[in-house]
Design a protein around this motif. Sequence first.
Motif, short mmCIF file in Angstrom:
data_model
loop_
_atom_site.label_atom_id
_atom_site.label_comp_id
_atom_site.label_asym_id
_atom_site.label_seq_id
_atom_site.Cartn_x
_atom_site.Cartn_y
_atom_site.Cartn_z
N SER A 1 17.05 31.91 67.04
CA SER A 1 16.62 30.51 66.43
C SER A 1 16.56 30.60 65.57
N ALA A 2 17.36 29.72 64.30
CA ALA A 2 16.25 29.56 62.52
C ALA A 2 16.00 28.34 63.17
N GLY A 3 14.80 28.34 62.20
CA GLY A 3 14.26 26.92 61.88
C GLY A 3 12.95 26.13 62.71
N SER A 4 13.37 25.12 63.01
CA SER A 4 11.86 24.78 63.76
C SER A 4 12.63 24.16 64.81
N PRO A 5 12.04 24.96 65.46
CA PRO A 5 12.70 25.12 67.19
C PRO A 5 12.47 23.51 67.98
N SER A 6 12.08 22.59 67.48
CA SER A 6 12.12 21.28 67.57
C SER A 6 12.48 19.80 66.96
N ALA A 7 13.71 20.42 66.42
CA ALA A 7 14.26 19.72 64.90
C ALA A 7 15.24 18.85 66.19
N LYS B 1 19.60 17.96 52.80
CA LYS B 1 19.31 16.71 52.49
C LYS B 1 19.86 14.84 52.12
N PHE B 2 20.23 14.36 52.77
CA PHE B 2 20.57 12.92 52.45
C PHE B 2 19.53 11.84 52.36
N GLN B 3 18.96 10.62 51.17
CA GLN B 3 18.87 9.78 50.76
C GLN B 3 17.75 10.12 50.75
N GLU B 4 16.80 10.92 50.70
CA GLU B 4 15.77 11.19 51.07
C GLU B 4 15.02 11.55 52.18
N LYS B 5 16.77 11.88 53.00
CA LYS B 5 15.57 12.55 54.41
C LYS B 5 15.95 13.89 54.70
N ARG B 6 15.41 14.39 55.41
CA ARG B 6 15.53 15.32 56.21
C ARG B 6 16.28 15.87 57.24
N ILE B 7 17.38 15.67 57.50
CA ILE B 7 17.68 16.05 58.56
C ILE B 7 18.32 17.58 59.03
N ASN B 8 17.99 18.00 60.23
CA ASN B 8 18.39 18.77 61.25
C ASN B 8 20.01 19.34 61.78
N VAL B 9 20.20 20.20 61.45
CA VAL B 9 21.81 20.62 61.50
C VAL B 9 21.23 21.60 62.67
N TYR B 10 22.20 21.59 63.60
CA TYR B 10 22.49 22.72 64.08
C TYR B 10 24.15 23.28 64.33
N TYR B 11 23.47 25.16 64.66
CA TYR B 11 24.54 25.80 63.68
C TYR B 11 24.90 26.93 65.18
N GLU B 12 25.78 26.88 65.37
CA GLU B 12 25.70 28.90 66.10
C GLU B 12 26.67 29.72 64.94
N GLU B 13 26.73 31.18 65.16
CA GLU B 13 27.20 32.10 64.36
C GLU B 13 27.93 32.52 65.65
N ARG C 1 33.59 35.94 61.53
CA ARG C 1 32.31 36.17 62.10
C ARG C 1 32.51 33.78 62.29
N ALA C 2 32.39 33.20 63.19
CA ALA C 2 32.57 32.27 63.52
C ALA C 2 31.76 31.48 63.37
N THR C 3 31.40 30.35 62.28
CA THR C 3 30.28 29.31 62.55
C THR C 3 30.12 28.16 62.54
N ILE C 4 30.42 27.49 63.83
CA ILE C 4 30.41 26.28 64.38
C ILE C 4 29.29 25.21 64.55
N VAL C 5 29.10 24.35 63.68
CA VAL C 5 28.60 23.67 63.27
C VAL C 5 28.40 21.73 63.87
N LEU D 1 25.44 13.84 65.71
CA LEU D 1 26.42 13.97 66.93
C LEU D 1 25.77 15.49 67.56
N GLY D 2 25.85 15.42 68.39
CA GLY D 2 25.40 17.47 69.06
C GLY D 2 24.50 17.49 68.96
N TYR D 3 23.61 18.24 68.63
CA TYR D 3 22.60 18.96 68.76
C TYR D 3 21.91 18.64 67.16
#
Length: 392
Positions: free
Chosen positions: A53-59, A86-98, A142-146, A151-153
Motif C-alpha cells: 500500500s501507498a499513502g495513508s493506510p486509513s484514508a 485536490k478539489f475545491q480546497e479538499k484533499r480526497i484520497n482515491v483508491y487504486y490497484e495496479e 500494466r493495468a491500473t484500476i481506480v 465511490l468504492g474504497y
Amino acid sequence: MASSASLSPSLPSSPSLARLHLRINTRISSTPLSLAVPLRKSWALKCSASSASAGSPSASVLDKPSIPLKASDAHWNSVTGKWEWKFQEKRINVYYEEHEGESSAPTKSILMMPTISDVSTVEEWRSVAQDIVTQEGDINWRATIVDWPGLGYSDRPMIDYNADVMEDFLVKLMNSSDGPLSRSDDIVIFGGGHAATIAVRAAIKGLVKPSAIAAVAPTWAGPLPIVFGRGSDMESRYGLLRGTLRAPAVGWMMYNVLVSNEKAIQSQYTSHVYADPDNVTPAFVQSRYALTKQKGARYVPAAFLTGLLDPVKSREEFLELFSQLDGRVPVMVVSTLSAPKRSKAEMDALKGAKGVSKFVEVPGALLPQEEYPAMVAQKLYQFLQENFEQKD
C-alpha cells in the motif's frame, strides 16, 4: 439510460419524505439507480498477487479489499495505493490497484475505470486486468484500476458531484506527475457505462490523450431524466429530490428506501445488471449492500439518479462525441447481448457510427466485465493486439 419509474407529478416545496413519492420498480430498463455488482469475498482465480500500500493506510472510508498473497505460479504483480486528488480546497484520497505482468517486453499502461454507480468499485475490473496482464506477447501490460471519488474504497466527501467534477478528476488523474499513471507516456482507457463516455468527452477536448479507448456497455443518461425528460418542471423536481437525498437524517431515510436495501439491490441484479440471475447470490448482495452503508455513500447516487453525472443530454450528442475521435484514436465499443432494451438501443446506435473503429458484442447486461470477465478480456486483448502488437 432510463429506468421504468414513476414520479409524483407534484412534489412538495419542502423535502418531506412523507410527501415525496418516487417509485423505482424492479424492471429497470437501463443504467440502474444502484448498479449492483457482487463484491467477491475471494477471487475466483488461484493466481492472485502480492499487495503493498501507498499513502495513508486509513484514508478510505472502507478498509481496502484484501488481495491474497501471490501464488507460486503467478505471472503478475499487484499493488494497492492511494492518490490524493485536490478539489475545491479538499484533499480526497482515491483508491487504486495496479496489476502488471512479469514479461521483459516493453511496458504499456491501461487505465480501467469502473462503471459509475453507488456500488461500483475496482472489483469489477480485477479479473479482466489479471487476464490481460498475464498474456504473453510483444508488450508487458500494466493495468491500473481506480475508484471514482465518492465511490468504492475512495473517500466520499459531500461535494457537488456532476459530470464536470468527474471529468476534472479523470483529467488530473491521468496528467498528475505524482499519480499512479505518472510512469506512462501514453495510456489506453477501458471504461464501463458513464465512465466510458466521460473519458471520450475529455479526450475530444484534448484534456487527456489516450492512445486508444474501449467503451464497455457505454451509457450516457441517468435513470430519471431519460424517463421523465429534462423540462424545467422536471429539473426542479430532480433538484428537490437531490437536495432531499443529500440532507441530514431525511436524506439517509430516502436513500434507504430507494437504494440501500438488500431487496432493491437483489432485484436490480436479477432484472437488468446481470444477464444470469443465478450469478446473484445472497453473499454478493450482502457485500454490495455494505457499500451503500458507508458514510457519504448517498452523495454520488443523488447526482447520478437525477442526471447530474450525465456527460451529454441526448443520443445525438452521444454519437457526436464518438464521431469527433474519428481518425484520432482507435475506439472499440463492447455491447452486450442481454442489455435492457433502452440501454441496448444506445449501445447499438454506435454500431457503424463515425469514430467507432470496432464494435463487438459479448454475453451480459450492464456489467459484462464482471459477470463474464473471460469473454470481455478476450475481446479487449484482441483490440490491443490489433492496435499495438507487432504484425507478422
